[in-house]
Design an enzyme around this catalytic site. Structure first.
Site, short mmCIF file in Angstrom:
data_model
loop_
_atom_site.label_atom_id
_atom_site.label_comp_id
_atom_site.label_asym_id
_atom_site.label_seq_id
_atom_site.Cartn_x
_atom_site.Cartn_y
_atom_site.Cartn_z
N SER A 122 0.97 -0.91 -0.42
CA SER A 122 -0.10 0.06 -0.43
C SER A 122 0.87 1.24 0.27
O SER A 122 1.51 1.35 -0.87
CB SER A 122 -1.05 -0.01 1.03
OG SER A 122 -1.38 1.11 1.39
N TYR A 140 -5.17 7.60 -7.14
CA TYR A 140 -3.94 6.81 -5.90
C TYR A 140 -5.00 6.05 -4.97
O TYR A 140 -4.41 5.38 -4.98
CB TYR A 140 -2.87 7.49 -6.46
CG TYR A 140 -1.91 6.98 -5.49
CD1 TYR A 140 -0.88 5.36 -6.18
CD2 TYR A 140 -1.26 7.04 -4.11
CE1 TYR A 140 -0.10 4.96 -5.69
CE2 TYR A 140 -0.28 5.69 -4.03
CZ TYR A 140 0.26 4.98 -4.43
OH TYR A 140 1.11 4.16 -3.38
N LYS A 200 -5.46 2.81 -3.27
CA LYS A 200 -4.80 2.00 -2.25
C LYS A 200 -5.56 2.41 -0.93
O LYS A 200 -5.68 1.14 -0.01
CB LYS A 200 -3.51 2.75 -1.81
CG LYS A 200 -2.59 3.61 -2.72
CD LYS A 200 -1.71 1.72 -3.33
CE LYS A 200 -0.96 1.29 -4.27
NZ LYS A 200 0.18 0.28 -4.32
#
Length: 277
Positions: free
Chosen positions: A137, A151, A155
């Site tokens: 992560s 993004y 994650k």
């Protein structure tokens, strides 16, 4: 601490963390199924480590190809002990700037790629009664900054499904660790990154993010080799672990702000629940 020879399945091993961790495992005598979109990028590993390295060409967004690659690695080595979901990239752009195609591609790679590999390997590890999923992560899986919204979304989602996974598979003797790196001198923000078409009004947001990067904040990827080996060798590995200095303090500040807000609005929250039944 368990240090017997392990078999690894690692995605995204052409460079960055995936390459460092594959080499760390191979150097100590472990065996590795290493995947990359361009299999030629793995030639140096094959030349150096011979039959202890199984090089596989793989695009993690192709679920059928993922299923085939995981099955091939298992058949080739006879078992899988550590499954590392490392493949991914950074998408830079504000929410308004990111196109539909860019958004979908980010989620397909960073989230669904990790999900498909996990689902393909899970029955194998469950049948063994042992195994360890390592989900890569980011500090950006716990907090958010401007210009990285999609993004972060990818994650945060990896963090969520991996925490559920850990609860589901613990009875089978399986472990899950979410690795949360800060900034490192990989090409995450370089050649591997995708940049959305900029809109001028968001230049201050980009400048604010750039200003947060201070000297000494960029880590050395090779320093993570010892750390990842310690994690996969631990009898009771952590569910979450930071890679990088100052992250505990950073997240304490972030979560402190969240708690302050929740406490400030606690009365409204309870009123929104209605009368007790």
């Amino acid at each position: 601490m368990t240090t017997q020879q392990k078999v690894w399945f690692i995605t995204g091993t052409s460079r960055g963390f995936g390459r460092e961790w594959a080499e760390a495992a191979l150097e100590r005598g472990d065996r590795v199924a290493a995947t990359a979109r361009n299999i030629e990028s793995l030639k140096a590993l094959t030349d150096s480590y011979g039959d202890r390295l199984l090089a596989l060409q793989l695009d993690v967004t192709d679920k059928a190809a993922v299923d085939t690659a995981v099955a091939h690695a298992h058949e080739h080595f006879g078992r899988l002990d550590v499954v590392v979901n490392n493949a991914g990239y950074g998408l830079f752009g504000t929410i308004e700037e990111v196109s539909e195609d860019e958004a979908r591609a980010q989620i397909e790679t960073n989230l669904f790629g990790a999900l498909w590999v996990t689902k393909a390997a899970l029955p194998i590890l469950r049948a063994q009664g042992s195994g360890h999923f390592v989900q890569v992560s980011s500090i950006g899986g716990l907090m958010a900054f401007p210009n990285l919204g999609l993004y972060h979304a990818s994650k945060w989602a990896v963090e969520a499904f991996s925490q559920s996974l850990a609860l589901e598979v613990a009875p089978f003797g399986l472990h899950v660790t979410i690795v949360e790196p800060t900034g490192y001198s990989t090409d995450w923000s370089g050649d591997s990154a995708v940049n959305a078409t900029p809109i001028d009004v968001y230049e201050p947001a980009r400048a604010a993010r750039a200003a947060r990067v201070k000297p000494g904040m960029v880590g050395d990827p090779t320093a993570t080799r010892e750390a990842i080996l310690a994690i996969v060798d631990a009898d009771e590995p952590p569910l979450r672990v930071f890679f990088g200095r100052g992250q505990v303090e950073r997240i304490e500040e972030e979560y402190g702000k969240r708690l302050d807000t929740w406490h400030a609005w606690k009365d409204l929250s309870e009123r929104a629940h209605g009368s007790a039944q």
